[in-house]
Design a protein around this motif. Structure first.
Motif, mmCIF file in Angstrom:
data_model
loop_
_atom_site.group_PDB
_atom_site.id
_atom_site.type_symbol
_atom_site.label_atom_id
_atom_site.label_comp_id
_atom_site.label_asym_id
_atom_site.label_seq_id
_atom_site.Cartn_x
_atom_site.Cartn_y
_atom_site.Cartn_z
ATOM 1 N N UNK A 1 0.794 -1.222 0.000
ATOM 2 C CA UNK A 1 0.000 0.000 0.000
ATOM 3 C C UNK A 1 0.825 1.269 0.000
ATOM 4 N N UNK A 2 2.137 1.140 0.181
ATOM 5 C CA UNK A 2 3.007 2.319 0.140
ATOM 6 C C UNK A 2 3.644 2.430 -1.240
ATOM 7 N N UNK A 3 4.281 3.567 -1.477
ATOM 8 C CA UNK A 3 4.879 3.820 -2.781
ATOM 9 C C UNK A 3 6.371 3.541 -2.770
ATOM 10 N N UNK B 1 5.366 -7.658 -10.997
ATOM 11 C CA UNK B 1 5.906 -8.328 -9.816
ATOM 12 C C UNK B 1 5.832 -9.832 -10.005
ATOM 13 N N UNK B 2 6.793 -10.546 -9.403
ATOM 14 C CA UNK B 2 6.798 -12.006 -9.406
ATOM 15 C C UNK B 2 7.368 -12.493 -8.077
ATOM 16 N N UNK C 1 4.417 -13.719 -13.226
ATOM 17 C CA UNK C 1 4.380 -12.261 -13.221
ATOM 18 C C UNK C 1 2.962 -11.710 -13.305
ATOM 19 N N UNK C 2 2.723 -10.631 -12.588
ATOM 20 C CA UNK C 2 1.485 -9.868 -12.731
ATOM 21 C C UNK C 2 1.829 -8.388 -12.795
ATOM 22 N N UNK C 3 1.044 -7.651 -13.584
ATOM 23 C CA UNK C 3 1.329 -6.238 -13.808
ATOM 24 C C UNK C 3 0.660 -5.395 -12.726
ATOM 25 N N UNK C 4 1.411 -4.449 -12.149
ATOM 26 C CA UNK C 4 0.845 -3.581 -11.107
ATOM 27 C C UNK C 4 0.740 -2.120 -11.550
ATOM 28 N N UNK C 5 1.324 -1.791 -12.701
ATOM 29 C CA UNK C 5 1.333 -0.377 -13.114
ATOM 30 C C UNK C 5 1.576 -0.293 -14.610
ATOM 31 N N UNK C 6 0.928 0.683 -15.241
ATOM 32 C CA UNK C 6 1.232 1.020 -16.622
ATOM 33 C C UNK C 6 0.883 2.476 -16.862
ATOM 34 N N UNK D 1 2.787 2.338 -6.630
ATOM 35 C CA UNK D 1 2.278 1.838 -5.355
ATOM 36 C C UNK D 1 2.285 0.305 -5.356
ATOM 37 N N UNK D 2 2.741 -0.264 -4.252
ATOM 38 C CA UNK D 2 2.723 -1.716 -4.088
ATOM 39 C C UNK D 2 1.306 -2.142 -3.682
ATOM 40 N N UNK D 3 0.692 -3.093 -4.383
ATOM 41 C CA UNK D 3 -0.686 -3.490 -4.060
ATOM 42 C C UNK D 3 -0.821 -4.030 -2.639
ATOM 43 N N UNK D 4 -2.011 -3.894 -2.095
ATOM 44 C CA UNK D 4 -2.283 -4.444 -0.761
ATOM 45 C C UNK D 4 -2.822 -5.865 -0.832
ATOM 46 N N UNK D 5 -3.554 -6.172 -1.912
ATOM 47 C CA UNK D 5 -4.189 -7.483 -2.000
ATOM 48 C C UNK D 5 -3.304 -8.478 -2.752
#
Length: 202
Positions: A45-47, A76-77, A88-93, A118-122
């Motif tokens: 949840x933080x950047x 992220x992986x 891998x899953x995408x968190x930002x574009x 931002x890093x996802x929380x879920x």
């Protein structure tokens, strides 16, 4: 403040990757040994701010040529996967901002190489590879000439609430003929389709 480069996987060269089948598309790292790089502690949840540099890590550094314009993507992986397979899953574009007439690479240049995400929380707590990437599209009207600039950072995430994002393999997320890769810059950025899977949104 951590020492610069402390958590980034050592990369082979400062130049781009063009071949989507090149193993260096993963992180531009040879060997990919996790123990070669330290792990940064991050709270979900933080950047986190990542940096690109061309010649040196200074404010005056020409991060990337003004002609090298295109999107930014962050994945992220789980570290235990070492980035292999469907991990891998995408968190930002970020692609093209019509109102500002700016590509993400323009924003990165304006911010002296910095991009904040931002890093996802879920997601699940644990250790991850954070893969950041810029794609330069100046020659992309010819197949195989888009330029990929990936780098990877090792992080450990705490404070997450668990999650199950769909995973993808880096060597299969892009097609050389999809609109976001095979692209004529003369058409302008309006309507540009960012390549790869959708951003994870639980």
């Amino acid at each position: 403040m951590s020492p610069k480069g402390k958590y980034i996987r050592p990369y082979m060269r400062n130049g781009p990757i063009r071949d989507l089948n090149d193993p260096l598309l993963l992180c531009r790292s040879q060997g990919m040994a996790p123990e070669l790089t330290e792990i940064m502690q991050v709270v979900a949840g933080t950047e986190i701010t990542v940096e690109w540099h061309h010649f040196n890590a200074t404010e005056s550094d020409n991060v990337i040529s003004p002609s090298h314009r295109g999107p930014c993507l962050v994945y992220m992986a789980p570290l235990e996967s070492n980035g292999l397979g469907n991990s891998w899953f995408k968190i930002y574009e970020q692609g093209f901002n019509v109102e500002k007439d700016m590509w993400c690479t323009d924003v990165v240049r304006e911010n002296h190489g910095k991009l904040t995400v931002k890093i996802p929380t879920k997601i699940n707590n644990g250790e991850y590879i954070l893969r950041t990437e810029m794609i330069a599209l100046h020659n992309a009207k010819r197949q195989g000439q888009a330029q990929f600039y990936p780098n990877c950072v090792q992080i450990s995430v705490t404070g997450a609430t668990s999650g199950n994002p769909e995973m993808f393999s880096i060597d299969k997320i892009y097609s050389p003929t999809e609109p976001g890769i095979l692209f004529d810059k003369k058409k302008g950025g309006a309507g540009y389709v960012i390549p790869g899977p959708p951003v994870y949104s639980p």
